[in-house]
Structure formats: C-alpha cells, structure tokens
Motif scaffolding. Structure first.
Motif, short mmCIF file in Angstrom:
data_model
loop_
_atom_site.label_atom_id
_atom_site.label_comp_id
_atom_site.label_asym_id
_atom_site.label_seq_id
_atom_site.Cartn_x
_atom_site.Cartn_y
_atom_site.Cartn_z
N THR A 4 8.06 36.65 15.36
CA THR A 4 9.06 37.32 14.57
C THR A 4 10.14 36.34 14.22
O THR A 4 10.16 35.22 14.67
N ARG A 24 2.46 47.83 9.93
CA ARG A 24 3.58 46.94 10.21
C ARG A 24 3.11 45.51 10.36
O ARG A 24 3.73 44.57 9.83
N ALA A 25 2.00 45.30 11.07
CA ALA A 25 1.46 43.95 11.23
C ALA A 25 1.02 43.37 9.90
O ALA A 25 1.21 42.17 9.63
N ARG A 26 0.43 44.21 9.04
CA ARG A 26 0.03 43.74 7.71
C ARG A 26 1.25 43.34 6.89
O ARG A 26 1.24 42.32 6.18
N ASP A 27 2.32 44.13 6.97
CA ASP A 27 3.55 43.78 6.26
C ASP A 27 4.08 42.44 6.75
O ASP A 27 4.56 41.62 5.96
N TRP A 28 4.00 42.22 8.05
CA TRP A 28 4.45 40.94 8.61
C TRP A 28 3.63 39.79 8.03
O TRP A 28 4.17 38.81 7.54
N GLN A 32 6.40 38.86 5.32
CA GLN A 32 7.49 38.18 6.03
C GLN A 32 7.13 36.84 6.63
O GLN A 32 7.95 35.92 6.65
N ARG A 86 -0.82 42.07 15.51
CA ARG A 86 -0.71 40.77 14.85
C ARG A 86 -1.76 39.80 15.38
O ARG A 86 -2.33 39.02 14.62
N ARG A 233 10.33 46.46 3.67
CA ARG A 233 9.12 46.45 4.49
C ARG A 233 9.00 45.16 5.29
O ARG A 233 8.65 45.16 6.47
N LYS A 236 11.68 45.10 8.14
CA LYS A 236 11.34 46.03 9.21
C LYS A 236 10.14 45.54 10.02
O LYS A 236 10.01 45.87 11.20
N SER A 237 9.26 44.76 9.39
CA SER A 237 8.08 44.27 10.11
C SER A 237 8.44 43.30 11.23
O SER A 237 7.62 43.04 12.10
N THR A 238 9.67 42.76 11.21
CA THR A 238 10.09 41.86 12.29
C THR A 238 10.25 42.59 13.62
O THR A 238 10.26 41.97 14.67
#
Length: 285
Positions: A4, A24-28, A32, A86, A233, A236-238
């Motif tokens: 992160t 969330r992991a996909r957004d990361w 991000q 992740r 998105r 927030k993924s952090t």
C-alpha cells in the motif's frame, strides 16, 4: 506502499467495513499500484538490478515491483501478510503457470512474514525492498522496523536494503486528500492519525535495525487518474479509508473524498496530484 501507499495499520475496534476484497485488490493492481513505478525504476536503475540479484520484497502486494525486477532478470521473493487477494494477483503475474511452461525468472510469493521466506538451502538475498512509503501516520515506522528486523538476517553481508517514505507535505498534493481518512475516522487525532513526514524518518528506522545508510534520493511520483471515480476507487484500495468507512459509511467517505479531490481535477475531468517520494539505500553490515 504495497504494497500500500503507507505502512498498514489495523482499523479501530468494531465491525470491518463491508467491501468486496477481490474488487478492492483489482482496483489496487489496475489503478493505484502503478503510481509508484517511477520510484521502483529509479531504485532498480541506481542499483543496477539484473541477473544475479536475489530480491526480497516486503509488503509485495500484487507484485508490480517484483515483476519489474524479474523482467530485469532478478530472482524475486515477495512476502505480504495483510492482503491475500493481492497476493493471488501477484501469483498470476509472477509464478511459472502465468507464463506457460517457463517463468521469466525464479519467483516465489509467500503469504506471511519475512521469516516465512526463509527455507533450507535458500541463498542469501542481495537486495531487500520495502517500497511501502512511511512518513504520514503516527507509528508507521515501527511496523517497518519489525519487518526489517526479520528480513535483515536473511540478507547477505553488504546487501542493499531500500526504504521508502513520503516527501515533505508541501510537495505531496495527496497529503491533503489522505487527511480525510483521519478526519472521518479519528477526529481526536489519537494513535494512528496523520502526522507530518520528518526528514530523518528513514534514517531512524535503518539505525534501529543496525543498517548503514549508503545514499538516498527523491523521485517525483504524481498520482494521475482518468476521472474522479477512478481516483476515489484507487485511493480507497490502499486500505487507508477502511477505518473511516467503519466509523461513518461508504457514501460519506466517497463524498468527502470527491470534495477533497476537486482542486486537483483538470478541465478534461482527469485528476492530477504531484507528489515527491524519498528513498534510502542502506547496507547490511
């Protein structure tokens, strides 16, 4: 970062926010994670990472930094104990089955702590990276120190250990946006709240674990997003906003984040926040 973008802190006691962890992991990984690519490139170029390097990546997340080292020919091992979703993406990127019958380079992904990356007859690591930037939350350096205390004994004498941190707040536009997390989740600013990055954060951590500083640098890592929705998105993924979501709700956090991002939105709808990150290269004595 990571990894992160800041060292992880567990949310305040209470029910965990209801989020789709896979999404969330996909957004990361898709939004991000790429923001720190200039940092990874600067470090690998300076250290001339290539064939013969054995890299241990702490807080490896979905593995982009590992993949970049592997494409240079390094043998990579990534460890992370926070985000199994992740790590699943890191395995897709790095392990042999992701490339067909052959992997680009030797790679291991470990769900656990650095000591779990040790194995009989495993050669000592020549490079240890901790790319999750510290320097914006109270106590974030302590978590990094604990990871390094486990990792350093696995590294060869003279091996490089790379630590990363946020630059001065006045040079990090994202710092004003990240304060939203503290404002919503911790209005009294107790342990785990926002703090200013200090000039010697990285050196202090290195000293505590017995490392010898051997150079440093600063890298521009602007956070750029296609639109405000992607920015929300990605941020927030952090995981930084999970405590705020628990304390309020998803809609409130989205609203506050959107408002905080407004000054950085361009006429074409894109969001652009200039940032500077710092890295320290230390050596194992």
């Amino acid at each position: 970062m990571t990894p992160t973008l800041v060292r992880q802190h567990l949310p305040h006691a209470g029910a965990a926010p209801r989020v789709d962890l896979r999404a969330r992991a996909r957004d990361w990984s898709e939004i991000q994670e790429r923001m720190l690519v200039p940092l990874y490139e600067a470090v690998y170029e300076r250290l001339e990472v290539g064939r013969g390097a054995r890299l241990l990546g702490l807080g490896c997340g979905s593995g982009l930094a590992l993949l970049m080292a592997a494409t240079r020919g390094a043998a990579v091992t990534g460890v992370d104990s926070y985000f199994p979703e992740r790590l699943a993406l890191a395995r897709e990127r790095l392990l042999p089955e992701a490339w067909g019958t052959r992997a680009r380079a030797e790679a291991r992904i470990v769900d656990g702590s650095p000591r779990d990356a040790d194995a009989p007859k495993t050669p000592a690591y020549t490079l240890v990276t901790a790319f999750e930037p510290i320097g914006c939350l109270a106590g974030d350096s302590e978590g990094l120190g604990e990871l390094l205390a486990e990792a350093v004994p696995l590294a060869a004498r003279g091996a490089a250990v790379v630590l990363a941190g946020w630059g001065p707040p006045e040079r990090c536009a994202t710092s004003s946006v990240l304060r939203v997390a503290t404002k919503l989740a911790d209005p009294l600013r107790s342990t785990g709240s926002w703090r200013l990055a200090l000039r010697d954060d990285l050196e202090d951590v290195a000293q505590r674990v017995g490392l010898r500083p051997d150079g440093s640098g600063r890298v521009a890592c602007p956070f750029g997003y296609a639109d405000t929705d992607s920015a929300v998105r990605g941020l927030k993924s952090t995981g930084l906003f999970d405590a705020a979501i628990t304390a309020t709700d998803q809609a409130q956090v989205d609203k506050e984040l959107t408002e905080a991002l407004h000054p950085y939105q361009r006429p074409d709808g894109t969001v652009w926040m200039p940032n500077v990150f710092r890295y320290l290269i230390a050596r194992v004595p």
